[in-house]
Scaffold this motif. Structure first.
Motif, PDB file in Angstrom:
ATOM      1  N   LYS A 156       0.858  -1.181   0.000  1.00 28.10           N
ATOM      2  CA  LYS A 156       0.000   0.000   0.000  1.00 28.10           C
ATOM      3  C   LYS A 156       0.895   1.232   0.000  1.00 28.10           C
ATOM      4  N   SER A 157       1.074   1.807  -1.167  1.00 25.24           N
ATOM      5  CA  SER A 157       1.977   2.961  -1.266  1.00 25.24           C
ATOM      6  C   SER A 157       1.574   3.848  -2.426  1.00 25.24           C
ATOM      7  N   GLY A 158       1.999   5.095  -2.353  1.00 23.31           N
ATOM      8  CA  GLY A 158       1.731   6.037  -3.439  1.00 23.31           C
ATOM      9  C   GLY A 158       2.407   5.635  -4.738  1.00 23.31           C
ATOM     10  N   SER A 159       3.521   4.901  -4.631  1.00 25.66           N
ATOM     11  CA  SER A 159       4.235   4.469  -5.842  1.00 25.66           C
ATOM     12  C   SER A 159       3.375   3.531  -6.685  1.00 25.66           C
ATOM     13  N   LEU A 160       2.594   2.687  -6.013  1.00 27.49           N
ATOM     14  CA  LEU A 160       1.718   1.784  -6.759  1.00 27.49           C
ATOM     15  C   LEU A 160       0.563   2.552  -7.397  1.00 27.49           C
ATOM     16  N   VAL A 161       0.159   3.652  -6.763  1.00 27.98           N
ATOM     17  CA  VAL A 161      -0.839   4.524  -7.389  1.00 27.98           C
ATOM     18  C   VAL A 161      -0.293   5.073  -8.697  1.00 27.98           C
ATOM     19  N   THR A 162       0.967   5.526  -8.672  1.00 32.22           N
ATOM     20  CA  THR A 162       1.596   6.040  -9.888  1.00 32.22           C
ATOM     21  C   THR A 162       1.697   4.948 -10.946  1.00 32.22           C
ATOM     22  N   ALA A 163       2.039   3.718 -10.509  1.00 28.31           N
ATOM     23  CA  ALA A 163       2.136   2.607 -11.451  1.00 28.31           C
ATOM     24  C   ALA A 163       0.781   2.319 -12.102  1.00 28.31           C
ATOM     25  N   ARG A 164      -0.294   2.371 -11.318  1.00 19.76           N
ATOM     26  CA  ARG A 164      -1.627   2.136 -11.887  1.00 19.76           C
ATOM     27  C   ARG A 164      -1.996   3.241 -12.885  1.00 19.76           C
ATOM     28  N   LEU A 165      -1.653   4.481 -12.530  1.00 19.91           N
ATOM     29  CA  LEU A 165      -1.895   5.581 -13.464  1.00 19.91           C
ATOM     30  C   LEU A 165      -1.121   5.372 -14.763  1.00 19.91           C
ATOM     31  N   ALA A 166       0.129   4.923 -14.620  1.00 18.73           N
ATOM     32  CA  ALA A 166       0.960   4.685 -15.801  1.00 18.73           C
ATOM     33  C   ALA A 166       0.359   3.600 -16.689  1.00 18.73           C
ATOM     34  N   LEU A 167      -0.191   2.556 -16.078  1.00 21.05           N
ATOM     35  CA  LEU A 167      -0.844   1.504 -16.853  1.00 21.05           C
ATOM     36  C   LEU A 167      -2.045   2.059 -17.614  1.00 21.05           C
ATOM     37  N   ASP A 168      -2.829   2.898 -16.934  1.00 23.88           N
ATOM     38  CA  ASP A 168      -3.983   3.517 -17.591  1.00 23.88           C
ATOM     39  C   ASP A 168      -3.553   4.394 -18.759  1.00 23.88           C
ATOM     40  N   GLN A 169      -2.355   4.963 -18.653  1.00 28.07           N
ATOM     41  CA  GLN A 169      -1.830   5.835 -19.699  1.00 28.07           C
ATOM     42  C   GLN A 169      -1.027   5.069 -20.751  1.00 28.07           C
ATOM     43  N   ASN A 170      -1.022   3.745 -20.623  1.00 27.24           N
ATOM     44  CA  ASN A 170      -0.302   2.880 -21.568  1.00 27.24           C
ATOM     45  C   ASN A 170       1.200   3.122 -21.539  1.00 27.24           C
ATOM     46  N   ARG A 171       1.734   3.369 -20.341  1.00 29.34           N
ATOM     47  CA  ARG A 171       3.177   3.515 -20.164  1.00 29.34           C
ATOM     48  C   ARG A 171       3.777   2.179 -19.700  1.00 29.34           C
ATOM     49  N   ALA A 172       5.078   2.011 -19.944  1.00 24.37           N
ATOM     50  CA  ALA A 172       5.778   0.818 -19.486  1.00 24.37           C
ATOM     51  C   ALA A 172       6.014   0.884 -17.974  1.00 24.37           C
ATOM     52  N   ILE A 173       5.982  -0.280 -17.311  1.00 25.54           N
ATOM     53  CA  ILE A 173       6.211  -0.352 -15.867  1.00 25.54           C
ATOM     54  C   ILE A 173       7.424  -1.248 -15.608  1.00 25.54           C
ATOM     55  N   TYR A 174       8.347  -0.740 -14.791  1.00 24.91           N
ATOM     56  CA  TYR A 174       9.529  -1.511 -14.388  1.00 24.91           C
ATOM     57  C   TYR A 174       9.554  -1.571 -12.857  1.00 24.91           C
ATOM     58  N   ALA A 175       9.899  -2.719 -12.328  1.00 23.87           N
ATOM     59  CA  ALA A 175       9.937  -2.876 -10.877  1.00 23.87           C
ATOM     60  C   ALA A 175      11.279  -3.475 -10.474  1.00 23.87           C
ATOM     61  N   ALA A 176      11.995  -2.768  -9.601  1.00 22.40           N
ATOM     62  CA  ALA A 176      13.292  -3.260  -9.139  1.00 22.40           C
ATOM     63  C   ALA A 176      13.127  -4.588  -8.409  1.00 22.40           C
ATOM     64  N   VAL A 177      14.047  -5.488  -8.654  1.00 23.86           N
ATOM     65  CA  VAL A 177      14.014  -6.799  -8.002  1.00 23.86           C
ATOM     66  C   VAL A 177      14.570  -6.650  -6.588  1.00 23.86           C
ATOM     67  N   GLY A 178      13.763  -6.931  -5.583  1.00 29.76           N
ATOM     68  CA  GLY A 178      14.185  -6.769  -4.193  1.00 29.76           C
ATOM     69  C   GLY A 178      14.301  -8.087  -3.468  1.00 29.76           C
ATOM     70  N   ASP A 179      14.685  -8.016  -2.206  1.00 30.69           N
ATOM     71  CA  ASP A 179      14.779  -9.196  -1.345  1.00 30.69           C
ATOM     72  C   ASP A 179      13.389  -9.805  -1.185  1.00 30.69           C
ATOM     73  N   PRO A 180      13.221 -11.093  -1.482  1.00 27.42           N
ATOM     74  CA  PRO A 180      11.888 -11.716  -1.392  1.00 27.42           C
ATOM     75  C   PRO A 180      11.305 -11.713   0.013  1.00 27.42           C
ATOM     76  N   ASP A 181      12.141 -11.519   1.034  1.00 26.22           N
ATOM     77  CA  ASP A 181      11.649 -11.502   2.411  1.00 26.22           C
ATOM     78  C   ASP A 181      11.431 -10.092   2.943  1.00 26.22           C
ATOM     79  N   ASP A 182      11.650  -9.095   2.108  1.00 26.86           N
ATOM     80  CA  ASP A 182      11.542  -7.700   2.540  1.00 26.86           C
ATOM     81  C   ASP A 182      10.139  -7.171   2.254  1.00 26.86           C
ATOM     82  N   GLU A 183       9.409  -6.831   3.300  1.00 26.39           N
ATOM     83  CA  GLU A 183       8.054  -6.304   3.123  1.00 26.39           C
ATOM     84  C   GLU A 183       8.079  -4.955   2.399  1.00 26.39           C
ATOM     85  N   GLY A 184       9.204  -4.257   2.501  1.00 25.59           N
ATOM     86  CA  GLY A 184       9.311  -2.963   1.837  1.00 25.59           C
ATOM     87  C   GLY A 184       9.305  -3.053   0.328  1.00 25.59           C
TER      88      GLY A 184
END
Length: 422
Positions: free
Chosen positions: A254-282
């Protein structure tokens, strides 16, 4: 904290506008401050009438052309908007900022596409950056040290390739994105959720000053507008709307960054997500995005490869629009301040001789010119290429990126580019 934005130039923002621009700004404010006419309705009006002034000049056509009810037309004609519009107009009389109107040639085409595009934007810095291809970088305000380091590196590498980095001037990931981007030729654009004369957050004051000098700051909010929480999700559509793609560096579920990602999808923009530690809730939000189809992000090369078709199209478009005067612009005008001093220093780079200059005159593309230069004069930095070939820094950065991908050049450890013999 309110910043002193009073310009030392006696010509205020309003005095710098010609009669047509002042008329368009006043019409824009009339639309903005009429109750019941939101951004989506304004966008419909602009798509039909091409300017705010034409829209307010023909309210009798609103229902027929745009499906806007007579109630909104009557409110406009009643002048109920006038007091708020006059207050905003007055706040601009001594402002040091600029304004970008819907009718301005520099208004980004990608932003025009949005169904809720801003009718006007206030600016501080170099609006020429809006001509560049952009990538947004967003993420947590309380990011990890690892995410901050990765963000700075990513922003620097993309900016060094001529891509302008867009973010929101918040703490955390935004801070690292802007800071890293300022070290490259692409520089950075900060989109605010408050008026341009409001410093928020205070901790980013030094960074903000650097962006004003070497990048661009944008806001759709009038001067004196405070940074209230509901402004930030709204401004995020501009961050993604300016960009070819959005890189999410570190985000919880639950973060503002995911809001931006959803907006980007609606705008037909590409989405990239950094690969993080699988045990990191952040980074749980990153993993959710990847599971939903976002491209896993480990380095700038992932973004550059994915955007290669758009970047190639941008280069062709830029080459087609370039004029002889553009070729004569001093390259240091296109560089960030951190690089300008380097441009002024004596260069040890081998200069092209007369034979090479003749070959350069015959070359048709930026890549051909760069190839000729590197083969004849040896490894060179992007700055040296700009300086000796008198080329636009953004065009050079983009061409170098494409040449790297086609394995015709390689980047050396000292940030110089070397021709690869075939």
């Amino acid at each position: 904290m309110v910043l002193n934005m009073t310009t030392t130039d006696p010509a205020s923002i309003l005095q710098r506008l010609d009669a047509d621009q002042r008329r368009e700004l006043w019409a824009s404010l009339a639309l903005m401050h009429t109750p019941g006419i939101g951004l989506r309705r304004i966008r419909r009006l602009l798509s039909v009438f091409s300017s705010a002034f034409e829209a307010v000049s023909h309210p009798e056509k609103w229902r027929e052309c745009c499906g806007i009810a007579d109630e909104q037309r009557d409110l406009l004609m009643s002048g109920v908007w006038r007091k708020a519009a006059e207050a905003e107009w007055s706040s601009l009389k001594h402002s040091g900022c600029g304004v970008l109107l819907w009718t301005d040639p520099l208004y980004p085409p990608c932003l025009r596409e949005l169904p809720d595009a801003p009718v006007r934007l206030y600016t501080l810095g170099s609006v020429e950056l809006l001509r560049n291809p952009c990538v947004a970088i967003v993420g947590s305000r309380r990011c990890s040290a690892r995410a901050g380091e990765m963000t700075s590196l990513l922003a620097h590498e993309l900016s060094s390739s001529g891509i302008t980095i867009v973010s929101g001037l918040a703490l955390g990931i935004d801070y690292y994105a802007h800071r890293g981007a300022l070290t490259g030729i692409g520089s950075t654009i900060a989109v605010l959720g408050a008026g341009l004369n409001i410093l928020y957050p205070r901790q980013n004051e030094a960074l903000r000053r650097s962006i004003e000098e070497n990048g661009l700051i944008l806001s759709e909010y009038a001067p004196d507008t405070l940074p209230i929480p509901q402004h930030f999700p709204v401004r995020n559509r501009i961050i993604s709307g300016l960009s070819l793609g959005v890189a999410v560096m570190e985000a919880a579920l639950k973060s503002g960054s995911l809001v931006t990602a959803r907006l980007a999808l609606d705008q037909n923009r590409a989405i990239y997500a950094a690969v993080g530690d699988p045990d990191d809730e952040g980074t749980a939000g990153n993993r959710a995005l990847i599971s939903q189809g976002a491209l896993p992000l480990e380095s700038a090369a992932d973004i550059l490869r994915d955007l290669q078709p758009q970047l190639s199209a941008f280069l062709k478009r830029t080459a087609g629009q370039e004029t002889e005067d553009d070729m004569l612009l001093p390259p240091e005008l296109h560089l960030s301040a951190s690089l300008r001093e380097e441009v002024k220093k004596p260069h040890r780079q081998k200069k092209p001789d007369d034979q090479v200059l003749l070959e350069l005159e015959k070359a048709e593309t930026a890549a051909e010119k760069i190839g000729i230069f590197l083969r004849a004069c040896g490894p060179a930095s992007a700055d040296d290429i700009c300086l000796h070939l008198r080329m636009n820094a953004v065009e050079v950065g983009m061409s170098l990126t494409m040449m790297q991908m086609s394995d015709t050049i390689r980047l050396l450890f000292d940030n110089r580019y070397e021709w690869i013999e075939q």
